[in-house]
Design an enzyme around this catalytic site. Sequence first.
Site, PDB file in Angstrom:
ATOM      1  N   ASP A 174       0.825  -1.205   0.000  1.00  0.00           N
ATOM      2  CA  ASP A 174       0.000   0.000   0.000  1.00  0.00           C
ATOM      3  C   ASP A 174       0.862   1.259   0.000  1.00  0.00           C
ATOM      4  OD1 ASP A 174      -2.710  -0.630  -0.149  1.00  0.00           O
ATOM      5  OD2 ASP A 174      -2.840  -1.116   1.971  1.00  0.00           O
ATOM      6  N   HIS A 175       1.878   1.243   0.846  1.00  0.00           N
ATOM      7  CA  HIS A 175       2.714   2.429   1.013  1.00  0.00           C
ATOM      8  C   HIS A 175       3.402   2.785  -0.303  1.00  0.00           C
ATOM      9  CE1 HIS A 175       4.852   5.133   3.906  1.00  0.00           C
ATOM     10  NE2 HIS A 175       5.738   5.164   2.923  1.00  0.00           N
TER      11      HIS A 175
END
Length: 400
Positions: A174-175
């Site tokens: 996600d990051h």
Amino acid sequence: MTSFSAPALEGLRVVDLTRVLAGPLCTQMLADNGAQVVKIEPPGGDETRHLGPPYDDMGHSAYFAALNRGKKAISLDLSQPDAHEVLHRLLRDADVLVENFLPGTMEKWGLGYEDVLAERYPRLIYCAISGFGRDGPLGGLPGYDAVLQAQCGLMSINGESATGATRMGIPIVDHLTGYVALTGILMALCSRHQSGAGQRVEATLYDTALSLLLPHASNWFASKKAPGLLGSAHPNIAPYDKFRARDGHVFIGILNDGQFRRFSQHIGCPGLPEDPRFHANADRIAHRQALKDIIESAIATQDCEPLCEALMRVGVPAGVVNDVPQALAQAHCAHREMVIRQGAFTALRGPARLYGTPALPGAPPPAFSQHADEVLADLGFNDAQRRDLYTRGVARTRPL
């Protein structure tokens, strides 16, 4: 050093339809650098508002607070056609729209980029973030960070024999997808500067997760041997691992023979480089466990902090294995000004630093639909029209 009066993205207008992590992180970085970001949440709010405890001193879930500073917040039910007029008024002057709905959702609402928005707003940069993209065998399916870690092989190289394949302790897919989206948006803005035309930008968790297989994918392409669990070690370098010292663990990373000679001398084992088992990196990989045993025996009476500081001073990268509070308490963390404090609000700043146009992290994260009246009034909705939108549930002032 030249310093300008405004952040790099001053004047950029962003409509943020994202929730959870990758999208909000992307738009927060835009906001930190001067973009005006209006966050449009669904009637129930961004899911991360409810992912607590813990909650910060302002009452926000810590998860939400980490990703949503510097934004104005309004809630719209975009499944209702009357909400589209609000969105269209925002898009009149917008440069960027970012969304992370399931692919096809915007089209279902009559807001698809190719069908509607590209023609109506030809300069708009439209960024879609999703699990797998719009098409293909997995196109349109939902994706979550941990699922992608598993599916794309990341878990298979993370962990030890005792644990088996293990999820990484941070939402790394996600990051990084947030950064992929940010990079795509900035490249599209550069292209628009030349052509005058907007375009669609896509960032998927699937592509991002596969891109993280470095060097493991290349190792597989070259050797046809499936990478396996190495714990904290590196598949291509030794010693490059976690080692036990007297009062904890240190990580030592040695990339070349010169570093290995200096390291061996420092820990009192000057003969190691002449041992045929450890003469070159390939030899050290073949005998990594024996080498690890020797190193841990040599440093067993040394404390982590002074050992790492001394190694770094002789050009050998080394660091204490800190917990999160210890990491944030480091003097260098304070020197780099990585922690933002605004009254009761505390957070980490973005890692990029522009010295000519420095980032200016904005206000603390907004309460649910905190700026609804302000945003709607700026768009030309009078008092009666705003009350009507609230009464009919098109816009909301409190979550469902």
